[in-house]
Scaffold this active site. Structure first.
Site, PDB file in Angstrom:
ATOM      1  N   ASP A 124      20.542  13.779  43.022  1.00 11.76           N
ATOM      2  CA  ASP A 124      21.003  13.539  41.650  1.00 11.76           C
ATOM      3  C   ASP A 124      19.825  13.218  40.744  1.00 11.76           C
ATOM      4  OD1 ASP A 124      23.713  13.723  42.278  1.00 11.76           O
ATOM      5  OD2 ASP A 124      23.937  11.573  42.635  1.00 11.76           O
ATOM      6  N   LYS A 165      18.031  10.801  38.315  1.00 14.58           N
ATOM      7  CA  LYS A 165      18.082   9.349  38.121  1.00 14.58           C
ATOM      8  C   LYS A 165      17.901   9.088  36.636  1.00 14.58           C
ATOM      9  CE  LYS A 165      16.508   4.920  39.801  1.00 14.58           C
ATOM     10  NZ  LYS A 165      16.937   4.297  38.556  1.00 14.58           N
ATOM     11  N   ARG A 169      23.677   1.251  34.628  1.00 11.05           N
ATOM     12  CA  ARG A 169      24.620   1.567  35.698  1.00 11.05           C
ATOM     13  C   ARG A 169      25.959   0.894  35.395  1.00 11.05           C
ATOM     14  NH1 ARG A 169      23.284   1.050  42.187  1.00 11.05           N
ATOM     15  NH2 ARG A 169      25.279   1.819  42.985  1.00 11.05           N
ATOM     16  N   ARG A 224      25.917  -3.562  36.462  1.00 14.76           N
ATOM     17  CA  ARG A 224      25.306  -3.692  37.793  1.00 14.76           C
ATOM     18  C   ARG A 224      25.414  -5.123  38.304  1.00 14.76           C
ATOM     19  NH1 ARG A 224      20.275  -1.146  40.176  1.00 14.76           N
ATOM     20  NH2 ARG A 224      19.584  -2.618  41.754  1.00 14.76           N
ATOM     21  N   GLU A 227      26.230   6.315  35.233  1.00 12.88           N
ATOM     22  CA  GLU A 227      25.171   5.766  34.383  1.00 12.88           C
ATOM     23  C   GLU A 227      25.530   6.049  32.930  1.00 12.88           C
ATOM     24  OE1 GLU A 227      21.158   3.922  34.842  1.00 12.88           O
ATOM     25  OE2 GLU A 227      22.619   4.548  36.338  1.00 12.88           O
ATOM     26  N   ARG A 232      21.513  -2.312  50.814  1.00 17.92           N
ATOM     27  CA  ARG A 232      20.393  -1.424  50.512  1.00 17.92           C
ATOM     28  C   ARG A 232      20.018  -0.716  51.807  1.00 17.92           C
ATOM     29  NH1 ARG A 232      16.887  -1.742  46.340  1.00 17.92           N
ATOM     30  NH2 ARG A 232      17.467  -3.915  45.898  1.00 17.92           N
ATOM     31  N   LYS A 270      15.264   6.437  46.348  1.00 16.65           N
ATOM     32  CA  LYS A 270      14.736   6.730  45.016  1.00 16.65           C
ATOM     33  C   LYS A 270      13.402   7.452  45.119  1.00 16.65           C
ATOM     34  CE  LYS A 270      15.189   2.398  43.562  1.00 16.65           C
ATOM     35  NZ  LYS A 270      15.142   1.169  42.753  1.00 16.65           N
TER      36      LYS A 270
END
Length: 601
Positions: free
Chosen positions: A258, A260, A265, A280, A310, A427, A433
């Site tokens: 995707d 970023k 968010r 977020r 987003e 995470r 990322k």
């Protein structure tokens, strides 16, 4: 249940720095709490009246209000209260001392109040709720009277923690992770139940609600818990790497990639005609985006769902993506409808976690994405995040450069296959990322927590001009120092910084902060800032990853520079110590390690 019980435990907790001891003591408090009000007890432990996502007002009581209330409750002149506060620097301690003095001189009996009339948790909670919700003409005086009434009935220790609670500065060093562990011990039979409690909290980010379910239905009831519209899910987080080859290898050779986007968010909930938007940080931001509410209502299908995306500022003429700063400008404008015209937004959706009473967090990404695409009608405002599926490095690089050229921050590489679930609150390597490199700098920025401040010299003498920054260690629920940041601030930001930090100043280091370096002032770990630097280096001055790379040394950031505040991130959302270590291991190594900077200058 008497409020005195909570105050006595808070007094003990304040004096403990060991997380194990904190957890054990907190578990003891929870196990002794009245089960009928366990949710309220948990909220009070968290230092709040209700979860942030409800969007209810905070107490919002300033120092002057509190000084007035303390003055009335203790029959002390306001100037005397203020002078004592200037001397001590802690209004809670001021209240305790004045209440003690009042008791010892017998004024309490003269005023007609009795120490036998104990303060109940229910009474404290309902009164403070009224204080928070009271608005309009005469509200100021009513708030002061209500607070003064509570303080009159409070004993010295109760008064101390009542005032600190109202200030939003309990100072007992408890994070959500510690509360979760304590709940597992108190109600689940031991530490082994932590995973069950944590999973439930990740799906429904309301600790009070989780505690109530446990005491009413038992720990087993949490195993079948599903997301609920109106209660935010803790967002899934990504790891970071700067090498496309390594990223593709990590996710198994093929991935969904995707754009970023450089926006905010948002988790969007819909039930019938009601729509909620959460940040977020799980705060209710629905009122900031009436245009997004309208777009979701018009251009999505489904009676009940939880989706994620987003919110991005776009140019009103060209439709091109604008920066995150533009979105922040919009949020600062008082007239929201004027802001909508000046700073219009698009929503780029990338996930679906719940749909028509079905929990999709346990289903693979491809299933979630396919359903998400099917519920969005063709339109110009709500879109699926621009994406492709890749199985080679060349395609990943090409898509990455395209994302950068179109105003994105980089790309999010997401694992596909049956194990690619939505890891709420975690995470991991299912999402990675890949952001643009910075010439002559670290491969990526980091988000660090302010834990202390240093006074400047010369024209900045007597004012905070640099910050002690820390990374978050989720294993110990602590913040480990990484660097001292003195550059990147404008004069305006430095002036604002002075005010910000004075409001959260502490007399001693926070129990969750691990630092060898002694700043001029310690602060509550509240604010998160985005930082860039030249490289990550070994340093004997800092505690981040201490003894991991080299004995008696941690990791630090060389030539750190402030970029911006990350108000959208909570302290626990900051870059982790493991991520700092990963970045250190991935950066090109020099023959001789860079010497640590003398950060005392």
């Amino acid at each position: 249940m008497e409020f005195k019980v909570i105050a006595e435990y808070f007094d003990k907790l304040e004096k403990i720095s060991s997380r194990l001891q904190l957890t054990a003591l907190l578990a003891d408090l929870l196990s002794k709490s009245d089960k009928a009000i366990i949710d309220k007890v948990v909220y009070i432990i968290q230092g709040k009246l209700w979860p942030d996502f409800l969007g209810y007002p905070e107490l919002g009581i300033g120092e002057k209000f509190l000084i007035k209330a303390i003055s009335i409750a203790t029959n002390t002149d306001e100037n005397s209260v203020e002078n004592l506060y200037k001397s001590i620097g802690d209004l809670g301690e001021v209240a305790r001392r004045l209440k003690s003095k009042q008791q010892s001189t017998g004024i309490l009996g003269f005023l007609g109040t009795s120490s036998k009339e104990s303060l109940k948790v229910d009474k404290v909670y309902s009164t403070l709720s009224k204080v928070a919700l009271t608005t309009g003409e005469g509200s100021r005086d009513l708030k002061i009277r209500l607070l003064a009434g509570l303080l009159k009935k409070a004993d010295p220790l109760e008064a101390k923690f009542l005032v600190r609670f109202v200030e939003g500065r309990l100072r007992v060093g408890i994070g959500d992770a510690t509360v979760l562990d304590a709940m597992a011990i108190a109600f689940g039979g031991g530490q082994s139940a932590s995973e069950i409690v944590e999973r439930a909290y990740n799906l429904r980010a309301d600790l009070g609600n989780i505690a109530k379910i446990i005491v009413e239905k038992g720990i087993e009831a949490l195993k079948t818990l599903k997301p609920e519209v109106g209660i935010p899910i803790r967002p899934m987080l990504a790891e970071r790497l700067s090498n496309p080859e390594e990223i593709l290898k990590k996710v198994g050779g093929s991935a969904l990639v995707d754009y970023k986007y450089d926006g905010e968010r948002a988790q969007i909930h819909k039930k019938d005609d009601k729509i909620f938007i959460f940040s977020r940080r799980l705060e209710n931001i629905t009122s900031q985006y009436p245009d997004v509410v309208e777009y979701i209502s018009k251009y999505t299908e489904g009676k009940e769902f939880i989706i994620e995306g987003e919110i991005v500022a776009v140019d009103p003429e060209s439709g091109e993506i604008r920066s995150f700063q533009e979105l922040m400008h919009r949020k600062r404008k008082s007239d929201i409808y004027e802001a909508i015209k000046e700073y219009p937004v698009n929503v780029f959706l990338f996930d679906l976690m719940y749909y028509e009473d079905v929990d999709y967090t346990t289903k693979p990404l491809e299933v979630r994405r396919k359903l998400l695409e099917s519920i969005v009608k063709p339109n110009d405002y709500v879109k699926i995040a621009h994406h492709i599926q890749v199985n080679n490095v060349e395609d990943l690089k090409s898509f990455f450069y395209r994302a950068i050229s179109e105003g994105g921050e980089g790309v999010m590489v997401k694992a596909i296959g049956k194990d690619a679930i939505y890891q709420a609150g975690a995470r991991g390597w299912l999402w990675i990322k890949l952001k643009r490199d910075y010439q002559s700098e670290m491969a990526d920025t980091v988000d660090l927590v302010v834990v202390g401040g240093f006074y400047g010299k010369g024209k900045r003498g007597g004012k905070i001009s640099s910050l002690l920054m820390a990374a978050y260690n989720p294993k110990t629920d602590t913040f480990e120092s990484v660097c001292k940041v003195a550059s990147g601030f404008s004069d305006e930001q430095l002036d604002e910084l002075q005010k910000k930090l004075m409001e959260i100043k502490r007399d001693i280091k926070h129990p969750r902060v691990n630092s060898k370096m002694e700043p001029d002032i310690w602060v509550e770990p509240v604010y998160v800032a985005e930082i860039i630097g030249a490289e990550i280096t070994i340093s004997p001055l800092h505690t981040c990853c201490q003894d991991v790379v080299e004995k008696d040394a941690g990791l630090s950031i060389r030539f750190p520079r402030f970029i911006r505040w990350r108000d959208d991130k909570s302290p626990e959302d900051a870059t982790t110590t493991d991520e700092i270590l990963e970045m250190y291991n991935k950066q090109p190594k020099k023959k001789i390690e860079s010497p640590p900077i003398d950060e005392s200058v």
